[in-house]
Design an enzyme around this catalytic site. Structure first.
Site, PDB file in Angstrom:
ATOM      1  N   CYS A  27       8.287 -10.221  -5.249  1.00 61.10           N
ATOM      2  CA  CYS A  27       9.730  -9.865  -4.775  1.00 61.10           C
ATOM      3  C   CYS A  27      10.204 -10.752  -3.552  1.00 61.10           C
ATOM      4  CB  CYS A  27       9.604  -8.274  -4.147  1.00 61.10           C
ATOM      5  SG  CYS A  27       9.297  -7.243  -5.802  1.00 61.10           S
ATOM      6  N   HIS A  37      10.921  -2.902 -12.891  1.00 62.68           N
ATOM      7  CA  HIS A  37      11.220  -4.225 -13.417  1.00 62.68           C
ATOM      8  C   HIS A  37       9.964  -4.555 -14.309  1.00 62.68           C
ATOM      9  CE1 HIS A  37      13.531  -5.163  -9.393  1.00 62.68           C
ATOM     10  NE2 HIS A  37      14.196  -4.902 -10.368  1.00 62.68           N
TER      11      HIS A  37
END
Length: 286
Positions: free
Chosen positions: A275, A174
């Site tokens: 996250c 990401h």
């Protein structure tokens, strides 16, 4: 743009956090970019509980903890299934098909907070929240194996007050695998070629000049900035025992309350500090 000026002044403000308990299935079944060391579940649980304890007890946030779901081994990574800005929440369509049902529990949690909810229903779109960097002024969206241009377009349609720029992501899962916001105008960035290339793209795309904090380790560039009334600037960052050289860089931030948090086990399955929570600032009454 009233939304822009208010979000710059309130950047990092937070009243609630949504987290999700770890399923034991994550040890064997969670997605990972490459096969590596086995996850120590007991240690992963301790690290997660430490983070939740900091959010709840030390920072005084209202924490909504969703139950683990053994059929969804990646469900602890709640950041990927929702992007929340002010009172609007975009429920994403994660790039990995096995993760799409994770959205259901998040939808119920965000509905309980009376947020304006937008659902990403376009089957051509994919978006992981780990690819979304909100700076308080604008959004940068990583185009990765998990997020595509259509997903970025839907995010732009949802948050019309803000500019949205796309950034190609190479060599990482990401965009936020190697960067995050470490303060109201401060981008923490890793030292790898991929991280520096992405930073250069962001600098070229933006009308605004951001300060940067370069750390030697890409994983350590993922940190959590909060601005809590009565407590000031807070930064959750990777622990010195994990990334000692990067920790020294964070220790130069004299205006921040620094809280080291280990993420050793979830990192084995591509997890990082941002996250495991969706941070929300509720300004209206529930």
């Amino acid at each position: 743009m009233a939304g822009l000026s208010s979000s710059i002044s309130s950047f990092g403000r937070c009243s609630h956090a949504v987290v999700r308990a770890l399923p034991e299935s994550l040890c064997q079944q969670a997605l990972r970019r490459e096969k590596g060391k086995e996850v120590d579940f007991a240690r992963a649980e301790r690290e997660y509980q430490l983070l939740v304890g900091v959010l709840k007890t030390k920072l005084g946030l209202q924490v909504l903890e969703l139950p683990a779901d053994e059929s969804l081994p990646d469900c602890v990574f709640v950041e990927d299934v929702a992007v929340v800005c002010e009172e609007t929440a975009l429920l994403t369509r994660p790039g990995a098909p096995s993760r799409r049902k994770e959205v259901d529990a998040m939808k119920r949690a965000l509905e309980s907070l009376n947020l304006n909810i937008v659902e990403m229903t376009d089957e051509n779109a994919t978006l992981d929240g780990g690819d979304v960097l909100f700076t308080g002024r604008e959004f940068f969206v990583g185009l990765s194996n998990r997020t595509n241009r259509r997903g970025a377009e839907i995010l732009a349609d949802t948050f019309k007050d803000y500019a949205v720029s796309t950034v190609p992501v190479f060599g990482a899962l990401h965009l936020k695998s190697f960067c995050s916001m470490a303060g109201p105008n401060l981008i923490a960035i890793g030292s790898s070629e991929a991280a520096q290339k992405a930073l250069k793209t962001m600098q070229q795309m933006s009308d605004h000049r951001y300060d940067k904090l370069t750390v030697p380790d890409d994983s350590a560039a993922n940190c959590v900035y909060l601005n809590i009334p009565g407590k000031g600037h807070i930064l959750l960052h990777r622990a010195p025992e994990e990334y000692p050289e990067s920790a020294k860089v964070f220790e130069k931030l004299k205006d921040h309350m620094l809280i080291p948090i280990a993420c050793t086990e979830l990192e084995k399955i591509d997890g990082s500090l941002t996250c495991t929570s969706v941070l929300i600032n509720k300004t209206s009454e529930l």
